[in-house]
Write an enzyme that holds these catalytic residues in place. Structure first.
Site, PDB file in Angstrom:
ATOM      1  N   GLY A  19      -1.166 -96.676  29.801  1.00  0.00           N
ATOM      2  CA  GLY A  19      -2.165 -96.114  30.695  1.00  0.00           C
ATOM      3  C   GLY A  19      -2.709 -94.825  30.141  1.00  0.00           C
ATOM      4  O   GLY A  19      -2.189 -94.265  29.170  1.00  0.00           O
ATOM      5  N   ARG A  20      -3.742 -94.328  30.779  1.00  0.00           N
ATOM      6  CA  ARG A  20      -4.374 -93.097  30.302  1.00  0.00           C
ATOM      7  C   ARG A  20      -4.883 -92.314  31.503  1.00  0.00           C
ATOM      8  O   ARG A  20      -5.425 -92.891  32.447  1.00  0.00           O
ATOM      9  CB  ARG A  20      -5.524 -93.414  29.340  1.00  0.00           C
TER      10      ARG A  20
ATOM     11  N   GLY B  33      -3.632 -87.144  29.289  1.00  0.00           N
ATOM     12  CA  GLY B  33      -3.304 -87.825  28.054  1.00  0.00           C
ATOM     13  C   GLY B  33      -2.939 -89.277  28.273  1.00  0.00           C
ATOM     14  O   GLY B  33      -2.989 -89.793  29.388  1.00  0.00           O
TER      15      GLY B  33
ATOM     16  N   VAL C  22      -0.274 -92.696  27.786  1.00  0.00           N
ATOM     17  CA  VAL C  22       1.148 -93.026  27.875  1.00  0.00           C
ATOM     18  C   VAL C  22       1.404 -94.283  27.063  1.00  0.00           C
ATOM     19  O   VAL C  22       0.658 -95.277  27.166  1.00  0.00           O
ATOM     20  CB  VAL C  22       1.577 -93.253  29.336  1.00  0.00           C
TER      21      VAL C  22
ATOM     22  N   LYS D 291       4.421 -89.808  26.801  1.00  0.00           N
ATOM     23  CA  LYS D 291       3.091 -89.291  27.153  1.00  0.00           C
ATOM     24  C   LYS D 291       2.657 -88.261  26.117  1.00  0.00           C
ATOM     25  O   LYS D 291       3.356 -87.261  25.881  1.00  0.00           O
ATOM     26  CB  LYS D 291       3.119 -88.656  28.540  1.00  0.00           C
TER      27      LYS D 291
ATOM     28  N   ASP E   4      -1.943 -83.912  42.049  1.00  0.00           N
ATOM     29  CA  ASP E   4      -2.672 -85.145  41.740  1.00  0.00           C
ATOM     30  C   ASP E   4      -1.911 -86.355  42.283  1.00  0.00           C
ATOM     31  O   ASP E   4      -1.628 -87.305  41.553  1.00  0.00           O
ATOM     32  CB  ASP E   4      -2.890 -85.273  40.236  1.00  0.00           C
TER      33      ASP E   4
END
Length: 629
Positions: A352-353, A357, A359, A373, A466
């Site tokens: 994922g991103r 950054g 992963v 990450k 987040d």
């Protein structure tokens, strides 16, 4: 705040001025809440303070003087020197300390502290246990009690007998010399005899022990609960512990690190019942006291010998064994960039991103599967980065993704996490393979617990900034784990508040205060959590920023959802929850739990952050309907 010592991790106590009008240190635990500084046995005037304090102000100046409107004053020993850096810190162990920086060594030195003996801090050891300064605090269980959870003194000690003793049952009293338990007095009597004090305890089935002290006059306290126990040679009294006469009290246990060491303590006891009792204090006092002192001495000797053994063993061991030893002691470690490049097969499989950054999936040499990450725009120096991630690495909660280590070499900044095979919540919630209700409720309560830990319990207060389904990962049991919880802290270091607000957050989950430049508090996470749990119930994203083509062009999905639900509730519609819950569940959900989550979610997304609940209260609300079917 740092990791607490061997007696267990304390929830950092608040330093308060609000209610009492003088500075206090308060232990606010799950079972009790009590002031322990200044000395709670005296009123403000007896402690040299005043609560006639309308201004409620305090000043700590650059010369090293502290002065408060409640008459609290102290000064650093190096007072008057202008070039000395000083800090006043509420430390992890419950003590307030003044530090001065030694410019030659670069070390912070304690120059003043509120409490000279940490056993005076309430909550150091759990219920029924006893704290002893040796000189560091050590927790132990009194005769007839055993540690509730080995290695965790926060849970205290539990009785090894039926704790409810009837008035007709024959009992005995075991002497604990120079020991006291603060508060929870059932009765108080002065100018009384020892036998009268013992009869007072015998006549009350609630009495667990009685305190008898001679400090100018004979004073008797009977104890209904045994909290905040401590032993000090300067204490002019003793505790007499009430036990069944049939119970053997041949062991005294004290703490060595995380191990419980038990030694023989052949002490005579006082036998008591409503009709018979006798007493022999002298031998009991000294036998118990010397046994206790000998046990502590033995533990200290074992500690020193063990230290030397490990030292020489380390010097004579090959590097491979040394690395293995450190790995066993601390799973959190520093990786080289070469190690992680090899583990991820040159960062081949991207999981994922995000804004911080990408992963990648990796396999370490010990065959652990990890998520690596690669952080972007991280310009901290290596020492600063290490200080931050080592703190984050010590955080441990079942609803946080565990960080196994990091890499900081040149421009490379990488974090190594445990791998979560079921990936993120959004991939299950917003897809045809939707979650059943029990898994949704588990997600709602698990996320709340993880955020409550970050906000109220962990080593350093952390705001995630987040919170969204994409940052909630699921393990093989569909237990939710919050990811990226340390990145807000790493991103903020060295940047200004505006940069920070631009880095963190995802539109639709961001609280209104991000846009209005209000100070960022934990309530931004509460808002995001509210959006997430409403999406958990609804089964579709509510975080779309603006819905186009509507009459209210600035109304988001979330705003419309909250407005409609509130209107249905105000109109007294009884079936509103059925209309709100994800229709894919076909009515297979717990109505009470769903109602609680929706009402909680709507309170979390209040525009006024002062109306939003804390994550602690959110957890409590969900726990109250956990077992409902």
């Amino acid at each position: 705040m740092l990791m607490a010592p061997s007696y267990g991790r304390l929830t950092p106590p608040p330093l308060m001025l609000e209610e009492q009008s003088f500075w206090t240190l308060i232990y606010d635990g799950p079972d009790i809440s009590s002031i322990y500084w200044p000395n709670p046995d005296f009123n403000p005037f007896g402690n040299g303070r005043t609560n006639y304090n309308s201004s409620r102000t305090a000043v700590f100046d650059e010369m090293g003087h502290f002065i408060s409107s409640d008459l609290l004053q102290f000064s650093a020993p190096d007072t008057g020197l202008l070039r000395i850096k000083r800090r006043l810190t509420m430390d992890h162990d419950g003590n307030l300390r003044l530090y001065s920086l030694n410019n030659e060594t670069g070390l912070w030195v304690i120059s003043w502290q509120a409490l000279s003996q940490l056993c005076n801090v309430h909550g150091i050891c759990g219920i029924n246990s006893i704290c002893v300064n040796t000189p560091d605090p050590k927790c132990s269980c009194p005769p007839g009690y055993e540690i509730t959870e080995p290695g965790n003194w926060n849970k205290g000690c539990k009785p090894m007998f039926n704790s409810t003793l009837s008035q007709s049952q024959q009992v005995k009293f075991v002497l604990l010399p120079h020991v006291d338990y603060w508060g929870f007095d059932l009765n108080y009597s002065d100018s009384t005899t020892f036998n009268s004090c013992m009869k007072l305890c015998l006549g009350d089935y609630r009495c667990k022990a009685f305190s008898y002290r001679l400090d100018g006059r004979a004073i008797c306290y009977t104890k209904g609960v045994l909290f905040n126990g401590y032993q000090s040679p300067s204490f002019p009294g003793n505790i007499y512990l009430r036990l069944p006469v049939s119970f053997e009290t041949s062991q005294l246990c004290i703490l060595n690190g995380t191990d419980l060491i038990c030694q023989s303590a052949e002490s005579e006891t006082t036998i008591g019942s409503p009709s018979m009792y006798n007493f022999n204090t002298k031998r009991t006092r000294w036998v118990y006291f010397y046994s206790f002192a000998s046990a502590i001495g033995l533990v200290e000797i074992l500690f020193v010998v063990s230290g030397w053994w490990f030292l020489f063993r380390k010097r004579g061991s090959p590097n491979l064994a040394e690395d293995g030893y450190h790995l066993v002691l601390s799973p959190f470690r520093r990786f080289t960039y070469t190690e992680l490049k090899k583990a991820t097969n040159n960062f081949k499989e991207e999981l994922g991103r995000g804004g911080s950054g990408a992963v990648y999936k990796g396999i370490l040499t010990d065959e652990r599967v990890v998520a690596v990450k690669r952080l972007e725009n991280m310009n901290q120096g290596e020492d600063v980065f290490w200080a931050e991630v080592s703190t984050i690495g010590k955080m441990n909660h079942m609803n946080l993704v565990r960080m196994w280590g990091f890499c900081s070499e040149g421009k490379h900044r990488l974090l190594v996490y445990e791998y979560m095979e079921y990936q993120s919540l959004d991939k299950h919630l917003f897809s045809p393979t939707f979650l059943e209700w029990k898994d949704r409720f588990k997600a709602a309560i698990g996320i709340a617990k993880g955020l409550a830990y970050l906000h109220h319990e962990c080593l350093e207060w952390v705001i995630h900034c987040d919170v969204k389904p994409g940052n909630i990962l699921l393990d093989s049991e569909f237990e939710p784990k919050i990811a990226d919880f340390g990145l807000a802290k790493l991103s903020q270091r060295g940047g200004n508040s505006s940069d920070f607000s631009q880095i963190r957050g995802t539109k639709g989950y961001m609280a209104p205060e991000w846009a209005t430049n209000l100070p960022i508090t934990a309530k931004v996470d509460v808002y995001s959590y509210g959006v997430v749990v409403l999406e958990i119930v609804k089964g579709i994203p509510l975080s779309n920023w603006v819905i186009e083509g509507r009459e209210e062009d600035d109304e988001s999905d979330l705003t419309r959802f909250v407005r409609v639900v509130k209107r249905k509730i105000q109109c007294g519609e009884t079936s509103w929850i059925e209309e709100v819950v994800d229709p894919r569940l076909n009515g297979q959900f717990n109505r009470s739990q769903a109602t609680t989550i929706v009402e909680l979610g709507m309170s979390c997304v209040e525009e006024d952050r002062n109306k939003r609940p804390t994550m602690d209260s959110a957890v409590q609300a969900l726990l109250e309907c956990l077992d409902e079917s």
